[in-house]
Design a protein around this motif. Sequence first.
Motif, PDB file in Angstrom:
ATOM      1  N   ASP A  17       0.834  -1.207   0.000  1.00  0.00           N
ATOM      2  CA  ASP A  17       0.000   0.000   0.000  1.00  0.00           C
ATOM      3  C   ASP A  17       0.869   1.257   0.000  1.00  0.00           C
ATOM      4  O   ASP A  17       0.560   2.239  -0.689  1.00  0.00           O
ATOM      5  N   VAL A  18       1.936   1.231   0.778  1.00  0.00           N
ATOM      6  CA  VAL A  18       2.864   2.370   0.825  1.00  0.00           C
ATOM      7  C   VAL A  18       3.516   2.559  -0.542  1.00  0.00           C
ATOM      8  O   VAL A  18       3.606   3.677  -1.053  1.00  0.00           O
ATOM      9  N   TRP A  19       3.964   1.456  -1.141  1.00  0.00           N
ATOM     10  CA  TRP A  19       4.606   1.555  -2.449  1.00  0.00           C
ATOM     11  C   TRP A  19       3.661   2.196  -3.459  1.00  0.00           C
ATOM     12  O   TRP A  19       4.059   3.045  -4.254  1.00  0.00           O
ATOM     13  N   GLY A  20       2.399   1.772  -3.430  1.00  0.00           N
ATOM     14  CA  GLY A  20       1.418   2.315  -4.359  1.00  0.00           C
ATOM     15  C   GLY A  20       1.182   3.797  -4.147  1.00  0.00           C
ATOM     16  O   GLY A  20       1.077   4.564  -5.109  1.00  0.00           O
ATOM     17  N   ARG A  21       1.096   4.222  -2.881  1.00  0.00           N
ATOM     18  CA  ARG A  21       0.866   5.638  -2.583  1.00  0.00           C
ATOM     19  C   ARG A  21       2.047   6.485  -3.046  1.00  0.00           C
ATOM     20  O   ARG A  21       1.868   7.583  -3.587  1.00  0.00           O
ATOM     21  N   VAL A  22       3.257   5.977  -2.828  1.00  0.00           N
ATOM     22  CA  VAL A  22       4.444   6.717  -3.274  1.00  0.00           C
ATOM     23  C   VAL A  22       4.489   6.791  -4.796  1.00  0.00           C
ATOM     24  O   VAL A  22       4.814   7.839  -5.372  1.00  0.00           O
ATOM     25  N   ASP A  23       4.145   5.698  -5.452  1.00  0.00           N
ATOM     26  CA  ASP A  23       4.073   5.721  -6.919  1.00  0.00           C
ATOM     27  C   ASP A  23       3.100   6.798  -7.391  1.00  0.00           C
ATOM     28  O   ASP A  23       3.396   7.567  -8.305  1.00  0.00           O
ATOM     29  N   ASP A  24       1.932   6.854  -6.758  1.00  0.00           N
ATOM     30  CA  ASP A  24       0.933   7.858  -7.140  1.00  0.00           C
ATOM     31  C   ASP A  24       1.485   9.270  -6.936  1.00  0.00           C
ATOM     32  O   ASP A  24       1.243  10.167  -7.757  1.00  0.00           O
ATOM     33  N   TYR A  25       2.209   9.473  -5.844  1.00  0.00           N
ATOM     34  CA  TYR A  25       2.788  10.787  -5.557  1.00  0.00           C
ATOM     35  C   TYR A  25       3.825  11.158  -6.626  1.00  0.00           C
ATOM     36  O   TYR A  25       3.848  12.290  -7.127  1.00  0.00           O
ATOM     37  N   ILE A  26       4.691  10.192  -6.959  1.00  0.00           N
ATOM     38  CA  ILE A  26       5.716  10.441  -7.985  1.00  0.00           C
ATOM     39  C   ILE A  26       5.066  10.810  -9.311  1.00  0.00           C
ATOM     40  O   ILE A  26       5.469  11.780  -9.973  1.00  0.00           O
ATOM     41  N   VAL A  27       4.050  10.051  -9.698  1.00  0.00           N
ATOM     42  CA  VAL A  27       3.373  10.311 -10.967  1.00  0.00           C
ATOM     43  C   VAL A  27       2.722  11.687 -10.955  1.00  0.00           C
ATOM     44  O   VAL A  27       2.826  12.452 -11.914  1.00  0.00           O
ATOM     45  N   ASP A  28       2.085  12.017  -9.845  1.00  0.00           N
ATOM     46  CA  ASP A  28       1.396  13.307  -9.749  1.00  0.00           C
ATOM     47  C   ASP A  28       2.376  14.473  -9.843  1.00  0.00           C
ATOM     48  O   ASP A  28       2.095  15.485 -10.495  1.00  0.00           O
ATOM     49  N   LYS A  29       3.527  14.335  -9.218  1.00  0.00           N
ATOM     50  CA  LYS A  29       4.473  15.450  -9.159  1.00  0.00           C
ATOM     51  C   LYS A  29       5.429  15.524 -10.349  1.00  0.00           C
ATOM     52  O   LYS A  29       5.836  16.617 -10.761  1.00  0.00           O
ATOM     53  N   LEU A  30       5.791  14.380 -10.911  1.00  0.00           N
ATOM     54  CA  LEU A  30       6.917  14.374 -11.841  1.00  0.00           C
ATOM     55  C   LEU A  30       6.651  13.810 -13.222  1.00  0.00           C
ATOM     56  O   LEU A  30       7.400  14.112 -14.153  1.00  0.00           O
ATOM     57  N   VAL A  31       5.649  12.981 -13.379  1.00  0.00           N
ATOM     58  CA  VAL A  31       5.572  12.193 -14.609  1.00  0.00           C
ATOM     59  C   VAL A  31       4.828  12.888 -15.739  1.00  0.00           C
ATOM     60  O   VAL A  31       5.211  12.817 -16.900  1.00  0.00           O
ATOM     61  N   ASN A  32       3.728  13.547 -15.432  1.00  0.00           N
ATOM     62  CA  ASN A  32       2.977  14.272 -16.470  1.00  0.00           C
ATOM     63  C   ASN A  32       2.570  13.381 -17.645  1.00  0.00           C
ATOM     64  O   ASN A  32       2.861  13.668 -18.806  1.00  0.00           O
ATOM     65  N   GLU A  33       1.903  12.296 -17.317  1.00  0.00           N
ATOM     66  CA  GLU A  33       1.398  11.389 -18.358  1.00  0.00           C
ATOM     67  C   GLU A  33       0.372  12.127 -19.211  1.00  0.00           C
ATOM     68  O   GLU A  33      -0.594  12.672 -18.705  1.00  0.00           O
ATOM     69  N   ASP A  34       0.582  12.143 -20.532  1.00  0.00           N
ATOM     70  CA  ASP A  34      -0.302  12.912 -21.399  1.00  0.00           C
ATOM     71  C   ASP A  34      -1.509  12.087 -21.848  1.00  0.00           C
ATOM     72  O   ASP A  34      -1.665  10.914 -21.504  1.00  0.00           O
ATOM     73  N   GLU A  35      -2.360  12.713 -22.653  1.00  0.00           N
ATOM     74  CA  GLU A  35      -3.614  12.083 -23.066  1.00  0.00           C
ATOM     75  C   GLU A  35      -3.374  10.833 -23.905  1.00  0.00           C
ATOM     76  O   GLU A  35      -4.092   9.838 -23.785  1.00  0.00           O
ATOM     77  N   ALA A  36      -2.365  10.862 -24.757  1.00  0.00           N
ATOM     78  CA  ALA A  36      -2.081   9.697 -25.600  1.00  0.00           C
ATOM     79  C   ALA A  36      -1.680   8.491 -24.762  1.00  0.00           C
ATOM     80  O   ALA A  36      -2.103   7.357 -25.041  1.00  0.00           O
ATOM     81  N   LEU A  37      -0.892   8.716 -23.729  1.00  0.00           N
ATOM     82  CA  LEU A  37      -0.449   7.619 -22.877  1.00  0.00           C
ATOM     83  C   LEU A  37      -1.595   7.092 -22.018  1.00  0.00           C
ATOM     84  O   LEU A  37      -1.807   5.878 -21.926  1.00  0.00           O
ATOM     85  N   ALA A  38      -2.332   8.000 -21.405  1.00  0.00           N
ATOM     86  CA  ALA A  38      -3.481   7.573 -20.606  1.00  0.00           C
ATOM     87  C   ALA A  38      -4.507   6.859 -21.478  1.00  0.00           C
ATOM     88  O   ALA A  38      -5.097   5.846 -21.074  1.00  0.00           O
ATOM     89  N   GLY A  39      -4.709   7.364 -22.697  1.00  0.00           N
ATOM     90  CA  GLY A  39      -5.644   6.742 -23.615  1.00  0.00           C
ATOM     91  C   GLY A  39      -5.204   5.357 -24.029  1.00  0.00           C
ATOM     92  O   GLY A  39      -6.039   4.460 -24.232  1.00  0.00           O
ATOM     93  N   ALA A  40      -3.904   5.147 -24.154  1.00  0.00           N
ATOM     94  CA  ALA A  40      -3.392   3.822 -24.507  1.00  0.00           C
ATOM     95  C   ALA A  40      -3.731   2.812 -23.420  1.00  0.00           C
ATOM     96  O   ALA A  40      -4.164   1.689 -23.711  1.00  0.00           O
ATOM     97  N   LEU A  41      -3.561   3.198 -22.177  1.00  0.00           N
ATOM     98  CA  LEU A  41      -3.901   2.282 -21.081  1.00  0.00           C
ATOM     99  C   LEU A  41      -5.394   1.974 -21.061  1.00  0.00           C
ATOM    100  O   LEU A  41      -5.798   0.829 -20.837  1.00  0.00           O
ATOM    101  N   SER A  42      -6.209   2.985 -21.308  1.00  0.00           N
ATOM    102  CA  SER A  42      -7.662   2.770 -21.355  1.00  0.00           C
ATOM    103  C   SER A  42      -8.033   1.831 -22.489  1.00  0.00           C
ATOM    104  O   SER A  42      -8.868   0.922 -22.329  1.00  0.00           O
ATOM    105  N   ALA A  43      -7.430   2.039 -23.653  1.00  0.00           N
ATOM    106  CA  ALA A  43      -7.710   1.180 -24.806  1.00  0.00           C
ATOM    107  C   ALA A  43      -7.242  -0.249 -24.554  1.00  0.00           C
ATOM    108  O   ALA A  43      -7.920  -1.213 -24.937  1.00  0.00           O
ATOM    109  N   ASN A  44      -6.106  -0.400 -23.907  1.00  0.00           N
ATOM    110  CA  ASN A  44      -5.607  -1.733 -23.588  1.00  0.00           C
ATOM    111  C   ASN A  44      -6.584  -2.474 -22.682  1.00  0.00           C
ATOM    112  O   ASN A  44      -6.892  -3.656 -22.897  1.00  0.00           O
TER     113      ASN A  44
END
Length: 220
Positions: free
Chosen positions: A3-30
């Motif tokens: 659970d801690v690992w997941g929360r830290v991952d979420d924090y890293i993604v929120d602060k640093l990763v900036n996943e764009d629409e194409a990437l998020a859309g790819a996961l949704s399509a998958n």
Amino acid sequence: MSDVWGRVDDYIVDKLVNEDEALAGALSANSAAGLRPIDVSAAQGKFLHLLVRMSGAKRILEIGTLGAYSTIWMAKALPAGGKVVTLEYDPHHAEVARGNIERAGLSGTIEVRVGAAADTLPVLAAEKPAPFDFVFIDADKPSNTIYLDWAIKLGRPGTVIVLDNVVRDGEVANAASTDPNVRGSRGAFELIANNPRLSATALQTVGGKGYDGFAVMILD
């Protein structure tokens, strides 16, 4: 701890990763297409993106496309005129990947080849392509040594090779394991350790995807 690992991952993604629409859309399509959720994480995708930029790669070989999430991350790091050749065993996965690539506007950059990589790699080599600057291996683990051999043959001095999922929940250190995936990881470590052309290390990772790790190496 997961659970801690997941929360830290979420924090890293929120602060640093900036996943764009194409990437998020790819996961949704998958997900909509029924693909297993075994893509690299967003943080890992950004890490691959940065490695491509740091290495100055212009040509990338990916072994194991799935739905092209990691493919898109890497392709977005390429300079103008860059190229990704990605190999996928499953025709359905390849179809989904091509849709994701097209929606990302990267059809001119990414080429998807379908078939068992052990068969398509010799075909690729026979075409005598320019050497690849960066190779990402994330396919069936029992074939790791086959894929590493081809990465070496298709690379050049300075080629960066990343091999994913090598730690296997720590089981890579278990010499008695009969799990084919663990055996594949251990075989890869033996090949790397005994090849004087490879300078390598491996890092353990934790996060939303659990406990695993990757090996990263440079071809001398």
